[in-house]
Structure formats: C-alpha cells, structure tokens
Design a protein around this motif. Sequence first.
Motif, PDB file in Angstrom:
ATOM      1  N   ASN A 127      -8.133  27.392  -5.937  1.00  0.00           N
ATOM      2  CA  ASN A 127      -9.585  27.558  -5.911  1.00  0.00           C
ATOM      3  C   ASN A 127     -10.057  28.701  -6.816  1.00  0.00           C
ATOM      4  O   ASN A 127     -11.208  29.112  -6.712  1.00  0.00           O
ATOM      5  N   GLU A 128      -9.166  29.221  -7.690  1.00  0.00           N
ATOM      6  CA  GLU A 128      -9.510  30.319  -8.594  1.00  0.00           C
ATOM      7  C   GLU A 128     -10.055  31.534  -7.842  1.00  0.00           C
ATOM      8  O   GLU A 128     -11.015  32.165  -8.266  1.00  0.00           O
ATOM      9  N   GLU A 129      -9.440  31.869  -6.714  1.00  0.00           N
ATOM     10  CA  GLU A 129      -9.838  33.021  -5.905  1.00  0.00           C
ATOM     11  C   GLU A 129      -8.594  33.736  -5.401  1.00  0.00           C
ATOM     12  O   GLU A 129      -7.526  33.144  -5.298  1.00  0.00           O
ATOM     13  N   TYR A 130      -8.773  35.018  -5.062  1.00  0.00           N
ATOM     14  CA  TYR A 130      -7.731  35.737  -4.340  1.00  0.00           C
ATOM     15  C   TYR A 130      -7.861  35.340  -2.880  1.00  0.00           C
ATOM     16  O   TYR A 130      -8.961  35.236  -2.340  1.00  0.00           O
ATOM     17  N   VAL A 131      -6.722  35.105  -2.218  1.00  0.00           N
ATOM     18  CA  VAL A 131      -6.737  34.669  -0.825  1.00  0.00           C
ATOM     19  C   VAL A 131      -5.750  35.510  -0.030  1.00  0.00           C
ATOM     20  O   VAL A 131      -4.620  35.736  -0.451  1.00  0.00           O
ATOM     21  N   CYS A 132      -6.187  35.945   1.151  1.00  0.00           N
ATOM     22  CA  CYS A 132      -5.302  36.645   2.076  1.00  0.00           C
ATOM     23  C   CYS A 132      -4.623  35.603   2.953  1.00  0.00           C
ATOM     24  O   CYS A 132      -5.300  34.856   3.665  1.00  0.00           O
ATOM     25  N   PRO A 133      -3.302  35.527   2.937  1.00  0.00           N
ATOM     26  CA  PRO A 133      -2.612  34.494   3.717  1.00  0.00           C
ATOM     27  C   PRO A 133      -2.640  34.741   5.232  1.00  0.00           C
ATOM     28  O   PRO A 133      -2.440  33.817   6.009  1.00  0.00           O
ATOM     29  N   CYS A 134      -2.923  35.963   5.633  1.00  0.00           N
ATOM     30  CA  CYS A 134      -2.882  36.301   7.060  1.00  0.00           C
ATOM     31  C   CYS A 134      -4.143  35.879   7.811  1.00  0.00           C
ATOM     32  O   CYS A 134      -4.067  35.284   8.873  1.00  0.00           O
ATOM     33  N   HIS A 135      -5.296  36.224   7.261  1.00  0.00           N
ATOM     34  CA  HIS A 135      -6.531  36.038   8.014  1.00  0.00           C
ATOM     35  C   HIS A 135      -7.599  35.272   7.252  1.00  0.00           C
ATOM     36  O   HIS A 135      -8.740  35.203   7.687  1.00  0.00           O
ATOM     37  N   GLY A 136      -7.264  34.738   6.086  1.00  0.00           N
ATOM     38  CA  GLY A 136      -8.180  33.865   5.359  1.00  0.00           C
ATOM     39  C   GLY A 136      -9.291  34.542   4.594  1.00  0.00           C
ATOM     40  O   GLY A 136     -10.300  33.905   4.281  1.00  0.00           O
ATOM     41  N   ALA A 137      -9.162  35.795   4.242  1.00  0.00           N
ATOM     42  CA  ALA A 137     -10.180  36.457   3.420  1.00  0.00           C
ATOM     43  C   ALA A 137     -10.098  35.900   2.004  1.00  0.00           C
ATOM     44  O   ALA A 137      -9.021  35.602   1.494  1.00  0.00           O
ATOM     45  N   HIS A 138     -11.253  35.744   1.352  1.00  0.00           N
ATOM     46  CA  HIS A 138     -11.325  35.243  -0.014  1.00  0.00           C
ATOM     47  C   HIS A 138     -12.089  36.236  -0.877  1.00  0.00           C
ATOM     48  O   HIS A 138     -13.051  36.841  -0.422  1.00  0.00           O
ATOM     49  N   TYR A 139     -11.641  36.352  -2.150  1.00  0.00           N
ATOM     50  CA  TYR A 139     -12.258  37.265  -3.110  1.00  0.00           C
ATOM     51  C   TYR A 139     -12.398  36.551  -4.453  1.00  0.00           C
ATOM     52  O   TYR A 139     -11.554  35.727  -4.811  1.00  0.00           O
TER      53      TYR A 139
END
Length: 176
Positions: A127-139
């Motif tokens: 999705n061309e985004e940074y993603v946190c694998p633990c809690h689903g944060a997107h940047y």
Amino acid sequence: MSNHEQHETKERPVKRSGMSRRQFLSYTLGGAGAFMAAGMSLPMIRFAVDPILAKKAGGTWIKVVEESKLTTEPQEFKFQIHQIDGWYVSDPELTAWISKDDKGTPFALSPVCKHLGCTIGWNTEKNEEYVCPCHGAHYTKDGKNLVVAPKPLDEYDLKVEKGWIYLGPVKANTRV
C-alpha cells in the motif's frame, strides 16, 4: 566580712572562664570523627557524581550510505553507533529508512512506531505506506501518522558530505 560570708565563698566552686576537659575531649573526638567520615564519603560521592559531570561530546555523525544508492523508494539501512552511558560502553545497531523526496532531497526516518514502540516496515501490505505489524499503525512515506499512532515518525538529522549520507541524532519530524 562575717564568718558566715567567708564560709559561703569557700564552698562555692571556682568558675573558670574557658573550656572544661570534658568539652575539650568531646570537641576533639567529634572533629576527628567528622574528618574521618568526610574522608570516607568523599570518594564515594565522587564515584557517583563524576559520570554526570563529564562533558558530553557534540553530536556524532555516522556515515551510513552513498547518496547515489538512494531512490525515491524508502530503503532500510542498518548502522552502529558507539555510546557510553556512565561506565557502560556499547555499540548498538540502529536502523533508518532513507529515501529521497520528489525534489531529490534525501531524508531518514526512525523505524520506531510512535504508538507503542514497535519496529515498522515499508510497504508490507503493498500500500506504499509504513506499517506497524504489532498494532496496525500506518504512516505515509514522509512519516505522517494515518491510523492508530498519535504522532508522526521521528526523523534523523541528515547531512550529505562528499557523496555520503551521514545521520545524526533523532528529532521530531519536520516533514509533516
């Protein structure tokens, strides 16, 4: 002077101006004890306080990658820093996501999620985004927080010198 008056002066203790033997010994022993206590405690205090008073070195720049290897797609780069924390010396490995913006200016983001401190990854969900694998944060690519995280990703101080990218300390994101 009567007999009675002479008798009273003989029985009265003589008042001396000065210090008694007991006072002298008390002062001497107290002073010697205080001197010994200070002699024992000063090295311990210095041992505890010296690292705090040591001058901190200026910002350290770490040579990470050649500028020519960067693209507009974020890439993960690992590097080591030498740090001294009190008497503990270590060389931890750190990570930075480095890329160029649309104008060709390089920038580096910290991989630490601002939600709960997990390590983020780039484009793991396509999705061309940074993603946190633990809690689903997107940047976003610039580190702007989209979902879950309260703040944008931190960024590294960055300078380009003789074709190399140097990273400095982490600071608040200035891109968003």
